[in-house]
Design a protein around this motif. Structure first.
Motif, PDB file in Angstrom:
ATOM      1  N   TYR A   1      18.513  86.780   3.785  1.00 56.35           N
ATOM      2  CA  TYR A   1      17.723  85.650   3.336  1.00 56.35           C
ATOM      3  C   TYR A   1      17.697  85.644   1.812  1.00 56.35           C
ATOM      4  O   TYR A   1      17.789  86.701   1.172  1.00 56.35           O
TER       5      TYR A   1
ATOM      6  N   GLN B   1      15.488  84.053  -1.630  1.00 58.84           N
ATOM      7  CA  GLN B   1      14.224  83.441  -2.065  1.00 58.84           C
ATOM      8  C   GLN B   1      14.348  83.067  -3.535  1.00 58.84           C
ATOM      9  O   GLN B   1      14.484  83.943  -4.402  1.00 58.84           O
TER      10      GLN B   1
ATOM     11  N   GLU C   1       9.428  79.823  -4.090  1.00 56.28           N
ATOM     12  CA  GLU C   1       9.761  79.178  -2.819  1.00 56.28           C
ATOM     13  C   GLU C   1       9.687  80.171  -1.657  1.00 56.28           C
ATOM     14  O   GLU C   1       9.522  81.371  -1.841  1.00 56.28           O
ATOM     15  N   GLY C   2       9.811  79.619  -0.446  1.00 60.43           N
ATOM     16  CA  GLY C   2       9.894  80.462   0.743  1.00 60.43           C
ATOM     17  C   GLY C   2      11.294  81.017   0.906  1.00 60.43           C
ATOM     18  O   GLY C   2      12.146  80.877   0.024  1.00 60.43           O
ATOM     19  N   LEU C   3      11.550  81.621   2.052  1.00 60.64           N
ATOM     20  CA  LEU C   3      12.851  82.241   2.311  1.00 60.64           C
ATOM     21  C   LEU C   3      13.804  81.255   2.968  1.00 60.64           C
ATOM     22  O   LEU C   3      13.416  80.494   3.855  1.00 60.64           O
TER      23      LEU C   3
ATOM     24  N   LEU D   1      17.512  81.109   5.029  1.00 58.96           N
ATOM     25  CA  LEU D   1      18.540  81.907   5.680  1.00 58.96           C
ATOM     26  C   LEU D   1      19.864  81.706   4.963  1.00 58.96           C
ATOM     27  O   LEU D   1      20.302  80.576   4.741  1.00 58.96           O
TER      28      LEU D   1
ATOM     29  N   PHE E   1      17.063  89.263   0.448  1.00 63.42           N
ATOM     30  CA  PHE E   1      16.445  90.154   1.420  1.00 63.42           C
ATOM     31  C   PHE E   1      17.382  90.360   2.606  1.00 63.42           C
ATOM     32  O   PHE E   1      17.862  89.390   3.199  1.00 63.42           O
TER      33      PHE E   1
ATOM     34  N   PHE F   1      12.133  93.443   7.173  1.00 60.76           N
ATOM     35  CA  PHE F   1      12.811  93.151   5.911  1.00 60.76           C
ATOM     36  C   PHE F   1      12.947  94.388   5.035  1.00 60.76           C
ATOM     37  O   PHE F   1      12.122  95.301   5.071  1.00 60.76           O
ATOM     38  N   GLY F   2      13.984  94.371   4.207  1.00 60.70           N
ATOM     39  CA  GLY F   2      14.046  95.296   3.097  1.00 60.70           C
ATOM     40  C   GLY F   2      13.131  94.814   1.982  1.00 60.70           C
ATOM     41  O   GLY F   2      12.501  93.758   2.088  1.00 60.70           O
ATOM     42  N   LYS F   3      13.087  95.576   0.894  1.00 60.10           N
ATOM     43  CA  LYS F   3      12.155  95.249  -0.188  1.00 60.10           C
ATOM     44  C   LYS F   3      12.660  94.141  -1.095  1.00 60.10           C
ATOM     45  O   LYS F   3      11.915  93.642  -1.930  1.00 60.10           O
TER      46      LYS F   3
END
Lengths: 114, 113
Positions: free
Chosen positions: A36, A38, A42-44, A46, A89, A104-106
């Protein structure tokens, strides 16, 4: 439990450079894997996905291959643009059980300079 | 095709208050998931709703609760707000199943003072 480890950022590249963001995972069963993106404020969104071993996801010049033997899903792009600057991400979705949550990863901050 | 929408965009609350966040899922999707994203971190799973029932919860206390309605829209309620609840709250909709991608809304930025 499931976990995702991705390359620590920030990553700073010049335009047209090659990009790799490493991602490895730990999961039971056969998870689906996602990247993903970002953008600031904003949001995520795909970016791409792969649902089984050796699948290659691709979109907008980005690619990632599901490697079960190395439990990896590294993101690559041959020539980055300034507009690719964002946080990326890596995530996995469990393959069963009571829900299909994303782990999720960081995140890895990518900055591309002109 | 309408994407995932969330309201409000921003919210400021005082510690101890209660808040309700809303999410409209993408057309055709039957599953809604909520995530909390603290500043500089990846999203953390709060819970997921399918067929109007909670279907799995992350490591969040019971003061985080939710609902899913027959039209698949959803609410996230947080009681007794704490300063650490300040975060971006993301809603994602999908079809039921791990191979299906989750589509995220723009999020609600909650600030607790």
């Amino acid at each position: 439990g499931n976990s995702v480890t991705q390359m620590e950022g920030p990553v700073t590249l010049s335009e047209e450079a090659f990009l790799t963001i490493n991602c490895t995972y730990t999961a039971t069963g056969y998870p689906s894997l996602f990247w993903y993106v970002q953008y600031p404020g904003e949001g995520l969104q795909l970016l791409l996905k792969a649902t089984k071993a050796d699948d290659k996801g691709s979109n907008k010049g980005f690619e990632a291959t599901y490697r079960k033997e190395t439990t990896s899903f590294h993101l690559e792009k041959g020539s980055v643009q300034v507009s690719d600057s964002a946080v990326y991400f890596c995530a996995l979705s469990s393959s069963g059980g009571s829900n299909y949550k994303l782990t999720f990863g960081k995140g890895t901050l990518l900055t591309v300079n002109p | 095709e309408t994407g995932v929408t969330q309201s409000p965009t921003h919210l400021i609350k005082t510690r101890g208050q209660q808040v309700t966040l809303r999410c409209s899922s993408q057309s055709g999707h039957n599953t809604v998931s909520w995530y909390q994203q603290a500043l500089g971190q990846g999203p953390q799973f709060i819970f997921q709703y399918y067929r109007e029932e909670e279907n799995g919860r992350g490591n969040f206390p019971p003061r985080f609760s939710g609902l899913q309605f027959p039209n698949y829209s959803s609410e996230l309620n947080v009681n007794a707000l704490e300063l650490d609840d300040s975060a971006l709250y993301l809603c994602a909709s999908s079809l039921w199943g791990g191979a299906y991608e989750q589509y995220f809304g723009p999020g609600t930025r909650l600030t607790v003072t």
